[in-house]
Design an enzyme around this catalytic site. Structure first.
Site, mmCIF file in Angstrom:
data_model
loop_
_atom_site.group_PDB
_atom_site.id
_atom_site.type_symbol
_atom_site.label_atom_id
_atom_site.label_comp_id
_atom_site.label_asym_id
_atom_site.label_seq_id
_atom_site.Cartn_x
_atom_site.Cartn_y
_atom_site.Cartn_z
ATOM 1 C CG ASP A 248 -43.813 -30.358 7.420
ATOM 2 O OD1 ASP A 248 -43.267 -30.155 6.597
ATOM 3 O OD2 ASP A 248 -44.183 -31.025 8.329
ATOM 4 C CD GLU B 182 -37.326 -33.108 12.137
ATOM 5 O OE1 GLU B 182 -37.299 -32.609 11.808
ATOM 6 O OE2 GLU B 182 -38.790 -33.967 12.500
#
Lengths: 351, 351
Positions: free
Chosen positions: A237, A66
């Site tokens: 998450d 990410e």
């Protein structure tokens, strides 16, 4: 006279893993956690200023990579972070990260830093900052469920920032609990090794969950949670990864960083799209209420947001100034005449 | 025995600006351009494999900072790049960049590299690769309009990859033309300094435009362009920045890298959303036609795409193996026990 020595503008301060550890010891780890919490709180209070985008994720069968960018209009920051749950089996970190700050005015980077350690520190600082707003007054005890890489940072941050004196450790892997207990010994916390999740929650006002499987798991079931506690849910998450039974979410007041991201990645991915949440920045500015009664269950559905990384990088940039805890990296080409990039390359030819 | 020396996994090969220049001279700049074109062509031919997203841009009044990620499923790459047209007035580069490759399987970075120089090289390699497919057969002469930082790279790439022997330089700033002519002297090209854009296009089969203003400009008007030429339009590469009169686009067959990005950033931002374009990867695989007649005007509406950076980073990674043109960066925390990040930090305490 042409020189190959890069100009100041071409050099970017770089904080290596080794320098980060030296910096942390130079300041003191609890002081770093408190300092980070201050920077994060300051940035949450000016939340509306920030350019906010959900992270840019590249998913694969093994995990995710990410990029998490943000900007306050003067400084731009981003973090590179991966999440690969199976890495531990190969002796690798589940999460590694690095980050960068740049000047919005000219686009030149001004800091490159390791963020594997810094992310653990900022995640713990954020958890404790939020708990300071939401946990029952006078909380003394935290259940720490999942004793992996984040657990000691979480425990110390709750000690320094919330004032707990006891941490009750539980992990399905006893070796992880032993590791965490060993690391936390001598740091001013009563450390209790527990035999079950239920055992760890005995007398705890704060319950932190941080387990690593990339799958829907139920670490906490509804009947395990009494009234009046604060749940700090770290491990849920990413899409497909949660730790709490939905019934707990129904009984709790849920607080989040950035709803568009948390609805995809957090515990609330299990709930309806319009499930009510409160944004933490509003609690910190006073625009929304935090804990309003002793019986209430508060729940921080933590996923980690780019602004926290931005705050952490700001903190590091301010703290390394005037120290030896960084070195300059020859990252940017900076010819004397900016239009003469080719000439710079040409003149670098060996004689 | 605990050591502070990071393990191999924690070290990321870093190519600084100085190392990049040394590497370029070691291989030879024209060979680098040809090698990059080969890598880019190979990746364009497997285009459908790639994870493609338009760049993630953070715009400000002064410019833009962008992250350009992509992945082929095995390797992930991204580039950080800024574009600040006013920087030159302050003695700074308009564009600076760096990039990274990582292993998709475990998320660990495997290369960090300067990309200010590398971007100029890959942009030139892409231009010339595309011109090899689209320019008239036997093209000998290029008009180079805009003699800034990209111009010499563009000229040399067209020489090595397309086979031109003459470049005709024009810039509104005579000093830029003098600089480019000086840099290109002795490199095997006939270099002609021209007095106007029209003059520079005399006898040119290839017309490259690369000017830097962040505004709608008309560097080429319709009446300046005869039939049969190939236009290599580099400078129209962000919203609000174009160089060509729309009438030229109407008369041309337009070729692009990635339509969703080019429609926002390229010359075709001036045209209707369904304006016909051909994707270059299809020309390279034979799925679409390139130049079909001698009279046709072909136009490469170049904006630069993440896959080209990915190819360039792959090239650098392959070329530095076994050389001294990089050093290892202590970027990743890598404790012996991956769950023991805290223990690693604790043990790093000064005695």
């Amino acid at each position: 006279m042409t020189t190959l020595t890069p100009s100041d503008k071409a050099l970017v301060p770089f904080v290596s893993v080794d320098h980060m550890m030296q910096l942390v010891h130079h300041i003191g780890i609890e002081e770093v956690l408190a300092g980070l919490a201050d920077y994060i709180e300051a940035d949450f209070r000016r939340w509306e200023l920030f350019d906010k985008t959900p992270r840019v994720a590249s998913h694969s069968a093994e995990g995710v990579i990410e990029l998490m960018p943000t900007s306050d209009g003067e400084v731009y920051g981003f973090k590179y972070v991966n999440g690969h749950p199976k890495n531990t089996k190969e002796g690798l970190q589940t999460v590694t990260a690095f980050g960068l700050l740049a000047d919005v005015g000219n686009g030149y980077p001004v800091l490159l830093s390791e963020m594997t350690i810094l992310t653990a520190l900022r995640t713990a600082a954020t958890s404790a900052l939020v708990a300071r707003y939401l946990a029952p007054k006078g909380a003394t005890t935290m259940a720490m469920i999942g004793n992996g890489a984040q657990s000691e940072f979480q425990s110390l941050a709750m000690k320094r920032i919330v004032g707990i004196d006891t941490v009750r450790l539980w992990d399905t892997d006893r070796a992880a609990t032993e590791k965490a207990a060993r690391n936390l010994s001598g740091l001013g916390l009563n450390v209790v090794k527990c035999d079950s999740a239920e055992d760890s929650m005995e007398g705890a006002q704060i319950i932190t969950t941080c387990t690593a499987d990339k799958q829907y798991a139920t670490i906490l079931t509804d009947n395990m949670i009494g009234s009046g506690v604060h749940i700090n849910a770290i491990g849920g998450d990413c899409p497909g990864k949660t730790e709490l039974a939905p019934a707990i979410l129904d009984r709790s007041d849920v607080f989040v960083e950035f709803p568009p991201q948390t609805r995809i990645e957090g515990e609330i991915q299990q709930m309806a799209e319009d499930f009510t949440v409160t944004e933490l920045w509003k609690v910190m500015t006073g625009a929304a209420q935090g804990r309003t009664s002793a019986d209430q269950i508060t729940l921080f559905d933590s996923v980690g947001f780019a602004i926290e990384d931005f705050s952490a990088l700001r903190y590091v940039r301010d703290r390394i100034a005037g120290t030896d805890y960084y070195h300059d990296l020859d990252l940017l080409a900076d010819p004397d005449d900016p239009r003469d990039l080719f000439g710079m390359v040409k003149r670098a030819a060996p004689q």
